[in-house]
Design an enzyme around this catalytic site. Sequence first.
Site, PDB file in Angstrom:
ATOM      1  N   PHE A 325     -43.536  53.459 -45.840  1.00  0.00           N
ATOM      2  CA  PHE A 325     -42.817  52.213 -46.077  1.00  0.00           C
ATOM      3  C   PHE A 325     -43.494  51.071 -45.329  1.00  0.00           C
ATOM      4  CE2 PHE A 325     -39.303  49.479 -44.294  1.00  0.00           C
ATOM      5  CZ  PHE A 325     -39.109  48.730 -45.439  1.00  0.00           C
ATOM      6  N   CYS A 326     -43.662  49.933 -46.004  1.00  0.00           N
ATOM      7  CA  CYS A 326     -44.201  48.714 -45.398  1.00  0.00           C
ATOM      8  C   CYS A 326     -45.565  49.015 -44.748  1.00  0.00           C
ATOM      9  CB  CYS A 326     -43.196  48.133 -44.413  1.00  0.00           C
ATOM     10  SG  CYS A 326     -43.557  46.447 -43.875  1.00  0.00           S
ATOM     11  N   MET A 327     -45.729  48.691 -43.477  1.00  0.00           N
ATOM     12  CA  MET A 327     -46.996  48.933 -42.799  1.00  0.00           C
ATOM     13  C   MET A 327     -47.368  50.409 -42.820  1.00  0.00           C
ATOM     14  SD  MET A 327     -47.960  48.295 -38.806  1.00  0.00           S
ATOM     15  CE  MET A 327     -47.569  46.550 -38.756  1.00  0.00           C
TER      16      MET A 327
END
Length: 591
Positions: A325-327
Amino acid sequence: MTKPPKMPNPQASIDYLTDACAKLSGAMQHFLQNPPSLSMATSYDTSAVLAAMTDVMTGVMAQPQRLIETQMKAFDEWSRMWQDMWTPGLAAKPAVAPERGDRRFSDADWESSPFFRSLKDSHLLAARHLREFVQSSTEEDKSKRAMAELIVEQYLNAVSPTNFILTNPQVMRRTIDTCGANLIAGFANMLEDLATGRGIVQRRTDDGAFRLGENLACTPGGVVFQNHLMQINQYTATTASVRARPLLYVPPLVNKYYMIDLQPASSLVKWLVDQGHTVFVVSWVDPDESHRDCGVEDYVGTGVIEAIEQVRKVTGSDAVDLFGFCMGGTLLSMATAVLAARGELDKVGSATLIGALVDFTDMMEWSAFVNDAHVDALDVHIGDKGYIAKDELQRLFSMMRANDLIWSSYISHYLLDKEAPPSDLLFWFEDGSHIPEAFLRTYNRKLLLEDKLREPGAVTLLGEHLDLTQITVPVTIIGLKDDHVSSWKSVFRGRQYFGGEPIYILGGSGHNAGVINHPSRKKHGFWTNADKTTDADAWFAGAQKHEGSWWPHWSDWLYANDPGEEVPARKLGGGKLKVLEKAPGSYVLGA
């Protein structure tokens, strides 16, 4: 017949006033004993902020004809608004209305009272015109434009009539009912927050409602591996047999992993385990000064790639399905590219990126901080400590959603003196982590500023030239429609850089809430489209909307790409690794 207004209860008001004064006295003593330190250091370049505003305003004035047209349009809209104000029954459509998701003006008096309605409409119309004024600039530098728009947005959020006692109907009613005791108690709340040293507006949720390992991050499991950067949680199977290929989650560094393991009723981890997946989760350490030199290479090598090896050891599986998720999705992509360069791509069965970027061309509001001046200022700022503090990161994220995460709390705690309701998602949001200096230096320059990851061979990591086109395993990319951190269109662009034919799914809601969407809630919906177009708008125009959560659709895809037969449920550690402690583990608990 008009219902008479409710009169305050005198005794109740006196009792509340007495308690509020006592609360203020205690808060004042605590504040004086713990005065907040005043630091002038900033993680951004203030001169660059001024230069951005100046250049954008110069770009506005460079188009006198357009400026005149904007002013004439504003005059027409103001005239219409005041006409509608005096003849509300004749207006077919209001001249201005709050944007979707703007909950500031939900109180009935904002519509029923001519006074409050005029305040609301005036603010919203002035805000629209100021935004259009800035957006009309000829300034071409994206970072400068984003900074100017960000400053304007923060100003507009701050001067909203909802933030002041005499222009907020709910606050006025509360003040009359309590004879002003709410303001005394609210001031005490502010002093208590200041005494913590973390600044104001900290109590967004009732922290006492949640206990990690008991009613939050409580899916049964154990820590099966640990090094100086991470722990690996494995979760106890709840089905007699499980899918052959294990599943490994890579979270971002800025927040702890358990967004996907909140309360059991909304836990993605629990749901995946119940679907027959063997789930492993990376839990990053909250770094301190000793992690100063831990860079992107460490988090990819000692972190993601090491985790893949340990999961393979525990399960005996040749390949691991990854999701991040995300980074965490960006790190996952880099780790997979390293394995591809080494000829070890067969260790990865599939990869799923959720709200994650590999193309940083358009970072929306975050573009304001993506330039040399701000990156240099951040390097200096974190040089002494060796990391950027979690509180600073939280304030930055809060600023991007100021009405929801700052001003709503300001009104609730300081003007209304209301206790924050329990929210597991906000509890997680406030439970952040530091980020080491070395990691930020590389990530900010190579990925954010130079935007090199999407260029084959432009980024070298662990001795390998990264080329996303060499990632030919099945890939699913998931965007979130209302994402304020990773624009769904920016996430969508990422699929053109991977080899093979990545699948794109668009989930409803925002960056965090769009991920935590349990199927039982039947909320938000999601969109799919098999079209291989690289145009996001064209993809969405032809997409089919499905009701409910994207989780089952993704789980079916995982099963469809797993060639192995189901195997008996796996034990924690698989007989290869010792269970070090119960999940969620000491790295999350801070022990």
